[in-house]
Design an enzyme around this catalytic site. Structure first.
Site, PDB file in Angstrom:
ATOM      1  N   ASP A 137      50.659  62.981  35.814  1.00 40.07           N
ATOM      2  CA  ASP A 137      50.069  64.326  35.680  1.00 40.07           C
ATOM      3  C   ASP A 137      50.550  65.209  36.833  1.00 40.07           C
ATOM      4  OD1 ASP A 137      48.570  63.756  33.453  1.00 40.07           O
ATOM      5  OD2 ASP A 137      46.676  63.499  34.522  1.00 40.07           O
ATOM      6  N   GLU A 164      59.494  61.810  32.277  1.00 42.18           N
ATOM      7  CA  GLU A 164      58.113  62.022  32.746  1.00 42.18           C
ATOM      8  C   GLU A 164      57.199  62.521  31.614  1.00 42.18           C
ATOM      9  OE1 GLU A 164      57.436  63.304  36.677  1.00 42.18           O
ATOM     10  OE2 GLU A 164      59.295  62.429  37.422  1.00 42.18           O
TER      11      GLU A 164
END
Ligand code: CAA
Length: 379
Positions: free
Chosen positions: A240, A363
């Site tokens: 995150d 990612e």
């Protein structure tokens, strides 16, 4: 609402711009073409105090705010997207995860050296059949006395070949629950660890994305990060955070595409005029610039929320989704404006177009970001 950077952030941005123009830019193209890892530049980033931006002062870092880290990634990416992802993984995944979840002993062992770039850090979650579905990974661990023994094959590790240590995820050999991962700090020179492949990628050629094979790889039991079974939460929390960095990498790359498109369009003549005098080019430039600004604002907002200690998972996913997709559109239009020359390796835009393609994938793909965002809205 304040859209201004503070004095320190402005000075940092200027300092990194100066370094990027004078030290990175002159060698970046050659490093890409020769597929060489930018070791010297990483040392120089450490000398400027930048490799320890996610390291607390107590451990030799400068523990800067997240927005400043974003500014640095953006400026580096403007001249070298490869170096930007190496820096981002080291700072926002490796140093950040040890600073946040490490024991005192782990922090003392790894962080001062990471701030000096004596240790380059990487992050190893993915496997050949566990990318988006990260918790499906198969790498296993068992505890034997004061050691953990790891077995498995990890893939797509940014800086894998050149890093000195990895945050690496595995699950207990007998784990019945699919999702329970554990996180380990694994030194490159651990017995049983080998770099078995460097990916032959489409772009980002000076970042050595690698495969790691673990065959009865032994690490000290003190190198578990967090507790057994806590790795899933560590992985997703750190991702995150680091997605803000990939949004910033996208912003840096896209801003360079826009600059190159403007420069070319104001020099290239067609039908007796600069092509920038045609509305078709002007509209492209206007759209590219608007998308770039929106990307930057989303990235800054996510970094701002992280700095305020507020939830930022949805916002970092939004920033990563929007900025990486926009960077691809902007790179596409910038190449289009260059016409045939954009397709030539002589012009930087050809490289940026290829480099941009990774942004919507690593990612967490764009599809994963949409899952993350919609879960917050629909739960
Ligand atoms: N923060 C902390 N914990 C979280 C979390 C978050 N953002 N999101 C989920 N969790 C926790 C949940 O609470 C849950 O915990 P419990 O088991 O205790 O209930 C656990 O994690 C599992 O959560 P989910 O059931 O929601 O997990 P899921 O399997 O449905 O997957 C997902 C969710 C969002 C799709 C996730 O799998 C995901 O993000 N996938 C993408 C992985 C990714 O980004 N990979 C890139 C690897 S790094 C890389 O690119 C290489 C490089 O070097 C740059």
């Amino acid at each position: 609402m304040n859209f201004k950077l503070n004095e320190e952030q402005k000075m940092l941005k200027e300092m990194v711009r100066h370094f990027a123009e004078n030290e990175i830019s002159p060698v970046a193209k050659e490093l890409e073409q020769k597929r060489e890892f930018p070791s010297t530049l990483i040392k120089k980033l450490a000398e400027l105090g930048l490799m320890g931006m996610s390291v607390p002062e107590k451990y030799g870092g400068s523990e800067t705010d997240s927005l400043s880290v974003s500014l640095v990634i953006e400026e580096i990416s403007r001249v070298s997207p490869s170096l930007a992802v190496i820096f981002s993984v080291h700072s926002s995944l490796f140093c950040y995860s040890i600073s946040k979840f490490g024991t005192e002993e782990q922090k003392r062992k790894y962080l001062p050296k990471a701030a000096e770039a004596k240790i380059l850090g990487a992050f190893s979650l993915s496997e050949s059949e566990a990318g988006s579905d990260a918790t499906a990974l198969k790498t296993s661990f068992v505890k034997k006395g004061d050691k953990y023994i790891l077995n498995g094959i990890k893939t797509w590790v940014t800086s894998g070949k050149n890093a000195n240590a990895f945050i690496l995820f595995a699950k207990h050999k007998t784990a019945s629950e699919k999702r329970k991962l554990s996180a380990f700090i694994v030194d490159k020179d651990s017995p049983g660890l080998k770099i078995t492949k460097v990916e032959d990628k489409m772009g980002l050629h000076s970042s050595m994305t690698s495969e790691i094979t673990l065959e009865d790889c032994e690490i000290p039991s003190s190198n578990i990060l967090g507790n057994e079974g806590q790795g899933t939460k560590i992985a997703f929390h750190c991702l995150d955070y680091s997605r803000i960095g990939i949004a910033s990498q996208s912003v840096g790359l896209a801003s360079r595409c826009l600059e190159e498109a403007i420069k070319y369009s104001t020099q290239r003549q067609a039908f007796g005029k600069n092509i920038s005098s045609f509305q078709t080019i002007q509209f492209k430039i206007a759209d590219m610039s608007t998308q770039l600004d929106a990307s930057r604002l989303l990235a800054y907002r996510a970094a701002y929320l992280a700095d305020q200690g507020q939830p930022f998972s949805k916002e970092s996913a939004m920033a990563k989704l929007f900025a990486s997709e926009a960077a691809n559109k902007i790179a596409y239009e910038a190449l289009q404006i260059h016409g045939g020359y954009g397709y030539s390796k002589e012009f930087l835009i050809e490289q940026l177009y290829r480099d941009a393609r990774a942004l919507t994938i690593y990612e967490g793909t764009s599809e994963i970001q949409r899952i993350v965002i919609s879960r917050y809205l629909l739960r």
